[in-house]
Design an enzyme around this catalytic site. Sequence first.
Site, mmCIF file in Angstrom:
data_model
loop_
_atom_site.group_PDB
_atom_site.id
_atom_site.type_symbol
_atom_site.label_atom_id
_atom_site.label_comp_id
_atom_site.label_asym_id
_atom_site.label_seq_id
_atom_site.Cartn_x
_atom_site.Cartn_y
_atom_site.Cartn_z
ATOM 1 N N SER A 8 0.559 -1.419 -0.613
ATOM 2 C CA SER A 8 -0.136 -0.294 0.459
ATOM 3 C C SER A 8 0.981 1.176 -0.056
ATOM 4 C CB SER A 8 -1.180 -0.051 0.680
ATOM 5 O OG SER A 8 -1.310 1.594 1.649
ATOM 6 N N HIS A 31 -1.266 -1.114 -4.279
ATOM 7 C CA HIS A 31 -2.648 -0.863 -3.997
ATOM 8 C C HIS A 31 -2.886 0.810 -3.288
ATOM 9 C CE1 HIS A 31 -5.889 -2.306 -0.690
ATOM 10 N NE2 HIS A 31 -5.555 -0.684 -0.367
ATOM 11 N N ASP A 33 -5.026 3.730 -2.352
ATOM 12 C CA ASP A 33 -5.804 4.644 -1.466
ATOM 13 C C ASP A 33 -6.257 5.327 -1.272
ATOM 14 O OD1 ASP A 33 -6.298 1.823 0.640
ATOM 15 O OD2 ASP A 33 -4.452 2.225 1.102
ATOM 16 N N MET A 35 -8.902 8.311 -0.728
ATOM 17 C CA MET A 35 -10.032 8.930 0.562
ATOM 18 C C MET A 35 -10.627 9.994 0.121
ATOM 19 S SD MET A 35 -7.471 8.037 3.817
ATOM 20 C CE MET A 35 -6.485 5.346 4.399
ATOM 21 N N HIS A 64 -8.321 1.270 -3.951
ATOM 22 C CA HIS A 64 -9.229 0.881 -2.785
ATOM 23 C C HIS A 64 -9.603 2.296 -2.865
ATOM 24 C CE1 HIS A 64 -9.830 -0.035 1.517
ATOM 25 N NE2 HIS A 64 -11.116 0.404 1.470
ATOM 26 N N MET A 66 -11.669 4.610 -0.346
ATOM 27 C CA MET A 66 -12.561 5.478 0.757
ATOM 28 C C MET A 66 -13.232 6.025 0.627
ATOM 29 S SD MET A 66 -9.699 3.735 3.064
ATOM 30 C CE MET A 66 -8.508 3.057 1.766
ATOM 31 N N MET A 135 -11.923 -5.644 5.895
ATOM 32 C CA MET A 135 -10.758 -4.999 6.132
ATOM 33 C C MET A 135 -10.841 -5.060 7.583
ATOM 34 S SD MET A 135 -10.369 -1.911 4.495
ATOM 35 C CE MET A 135 -8.881 -1.361 5.651
ATOM 36 N N ASP A 173 -6.426 -6.105 4.427
ATOM 37 C CA ASP A 173 -6.014 -5.305 4.268
ATOM 38 C C ASP A 173 -6.021 -3.861 5.651
ATOM 39 O OD1 ASP A 173 -5.283 -2.427 4.057
ATOM 40 O OD2 ASP A 173 -6.445 -2.027 2.249
HETATM 41 C C1 DX5 Z 1 -6.159 1.942 5.589
HETATM 42 C C2 DX5 Z 1 -5.597 1.242 4.207
HETATM 43 C C3 DX5 Z 1 -4.718 1.088 4.191
HETATM 44 C C4 DX5 Z 1 -2.886 1.178 4.228
HETATM 45 C C5 DX5 Z 1 -2.871 -0.453 5.589
HETATM 46 O O1 DX5 Z 1 -6.922 2.273 5.468
HETATM 47 O O2 DX5 Z 1 -6.882 0.740 3.122
HETATM 48 O O3 DX5 Z 1 -4.535 -0.229 2.819
HETATM 49 O O4 DX5 Z 1 -2.836 1.343 4.109
HETATM 50 O O5 DX5 Z 1 -1.381 0.175 6.374
HETATM 51 P P1 DX5 Z 1 -0.364 -1.042 6.923
HETATM 52 O O6 DX5 Z 1 -0.678 -2.456 6.918
HETATM 53 O O7 DX5 Z 1 0.069 -0.058 7.831
HETATM 54 O O8 DX5 Z 1 -2.219 -1.295 7.744
HETATM 55 ZN ZN ZN Z 2 -6.521 0.325 1.777
#
Ligand code: DX5
Ligand code: ZN
Length: 228
Positions: A8, A31, A33, A35, A64, A66, A135, A173
Amino acid sequence: MAVQINPSILSADFARLADEARAVEGADWLHVDVMDNHFVPNLTLGVPVVESLARATDTPLDCHLMIEAPDRWAPQYVEAGASSVTFHVEAAAAPVRLAREIRAKGARSSMALKPATPIEPYEDLLPELDMLLIMTVEPGFGGQSFLDIMLPKIRRTRELISKHGLELWLQVDGGVSASTIERCADAGADVFVAGSAVYGASDPAEAVRALRTQAEGASAKASWACDH
Ligand code: DX5
Ligand code: ZN
């Protein structure tokens, strides 16, 4: 299905994303993220950054989302170059229509569940998906502790996948690291997102290899893998 490791980039240096993508060559997916500061209390990146990243790396992008209103925004991430797009079921107005639209645009369609969202109401939707994301932390931030209480949900989801004979990937994740990845694989996960465990390591590519070795070892011994 072979184990897949998806670093990620949330834990990478955002000012050096192209280099950070190259630092994990050998990873199956990157990956990404997304947000929006509404669905989760954090803000990261959007379509223009995904477009640039898609040009900068040959590793396929696993986006991903969010975000609120994924029905409206998710298709743009396919157009931006994502090969897999994950929306949260808690935010989607019409998850079946959205899953079909993502596939129709040419990407793998994936649906995510927050920790308090059960899998059971969505059993009939599973054939519409290429991946399900469970998650293992509350979404929003990297570096949080893995929630062991999610392991039963991973197990139940793996049972549903087997029961229906689906080719569905099961991604975890949040808090996935050398100390938790084997438990995830044993419970039934086969796609592993790792942020801090990869980018916090002195050699991210080596961290990916080590996580893969651990996950492969645990999957080979897992009871669910014997079904195949
Ligand atoms: C959190 C993200 C993850 C995050 C995971 O909301 O969706 O993808 O990067 O990070 P680690 O592996 O450090 O928990
Ligand atoms: Zn993620």
